[in-house]
Design a protein around this motif. Sequence first.
Motif, short mmCIF file in Angstrom:
data_model
loop_
_atom_site.label_atom_id
_atom_site.label_comp_id
_atom_site.label_asym_id
_atom_site.label_seq_id
_atom_site.Cartn_x
_atom_site.Cartn_y
_atom_site.Cartn_z
N ILE A 55 0.83 -1.23 0.00
CA ILE A 55 0.00 0.00 0.00
C ILE A 55 0.85 1.27 0.00
O ILE A 55 1.94 1.29 0.59
CB ILE A 55 -0.94 -0.04 1.22
N ALA A 56 0.36 2.32 -0.67
CA ALA A 56 0.99 3.65 -0.57
C ALA A 56 0.21 4.44 0.47
O ALA A 56 -0.97 4.75 0.27
CB ALA A 56 0.95 4.36 -1.91
N VAL A 57 0.86 4.73 1.59
CA VAL A 57 0.24 5.54 2.64
C VAL A 57 0.70 6.98 2.43
O VAL A 57 1.87 7.30 2.64
CB VAL A 57 0.67 5.04 4.04
N CYS A 58 -0.21 7.82 1.96
CA CYS A 58 0.16 9.20 1.61
C CYS A 58 -0.28 10.15 2.72
O CYS A 58 -1.48 10.27 2.98
CB CYS A 58 -0.50 9.60 0.30
N ARG A 59 0.67 10.77 3.37
CA ARG A 59 0.32 11.75 4.42
C ARG A 59 0.07 13.09 3.75
O ARG A 59 0.98 13.70 3.18
CB ARG A 59 1.43 11.83 5.46
N MET A 60 -1.20 13.52 3.82
CA MET A 60 -1.62 14.74 3.13
C MET A 60 -1.50 15.94 4.05
O MET A 60 -1.76 15.84 5.25
CB MET A 60 -3.08 14.62 2.66
#
Length: 294
Positions: free
Chosen positions: A153-158
């Motif tokens: 998974i790509a966990v993108c911190r926005m």
Amino acid sequence: MEKLLITGATGFLGWHICQLAKQEWEIYGTYLSHFLKIPGIQMLKVNLTDFQELKRIFNDVKPSAVIHTAAQSQPNFCQTHPAESHLINVIASCNIAGLCADNSIPCVFTSTDLVFDGLNAPYQETDAVSPVNIYGEQKVLAEAGMLERYSMIAVCRMPLMFGMETPTAKSFIQPFIQTLKEKKELSLFIDEFRTPVSGTTAAKGLLLALEKVNGIIHLGGKERISRYDFGQLLVEVFQLPAVGLKSCRQQDVKMAAPRPSDVSLDSSKAFALGYQPLSVREELQQLVNNQLLT
Ligand SMILES: NC(=O)c1ccc[n+]([C@@H]2O[C@H](COP(=O)([O-])OP(=O)(O)OC[C@H]3O[C@@H](n4cnc5c(N)ncnc54)[C@H](OP(=O)(O)O)[C@@H]3O)[C@@H](O)[C@H]2O)c1
């Protein structure tokens, strides 16, 4: 075209992703309470906290990839409704990761800069998480639970996001602009710092992450800015009356959820992959140029 499932297509970010991704993908967007027609997008009503409904959507659509943006995204609501928000922010997210793992398809998750306590910015992906409110805690649990189920998974911190109003979602700048136009008082923090980007830039980053990222990545902007300085830029770029703009400090305003002071993200890893946010002034200028504000 391959099928992309976007959860939360009626949300601020989900809508922006739909606009960009529909050139390349056959898009299925989910909603819960706001029915919305988005040209070129198949909209599906689904309560993601109901595992049977969620499984049915995966079985019916058979997506080739998923971007999961749906959430209870208001920290104050999460603080006062922890059990209810846990279901969508944590349980549903982990279930989505599990279904993506079962089908071996890429998955992007939208986490937040609020996984940090704000005392040691700028934050890199390797820094320890330290949330100060329940929303941040829920995103930390979701990140860990999703990665445990599916390490691809790509966990993108926005970061904080802003932009044009969508048919069913506002960003924080519309009420600011309205207040300033009416010459009413708008008090903004001088001691709260973020690395904001527009919804369009964030959407570009997420589509890049879908292709290139496994694990955690920060998708912040290039500029650290206080809420008050952001307000000053709004005044300049939109040529608004400045008379209502006042400064205040976090301690002056009581809210349900505690707020970290500086959760600026170091996003150099994403910049090296080709993520190129404009400056905040340039992003705001683009909204003016394209008449994208309302
Ligand atoms: N906005 C920001 O500045 C910011 C900053 C950092 C991180 N994030 C994260 O980025 C993501 C997108 O944020 P956003 O501002 O676009 O959120 P938003 O505008 O509040 O949209 C939330 C979306 O989630 C859907 N949703 C909520 N509960 C649901 C449920 N039980 N089942 C199905 N759908 C459900 C909503 O559907 P309906 O509207 O149809 O009910 C809506 O489409 C979130 O994960 C948020 O935590 C946002």
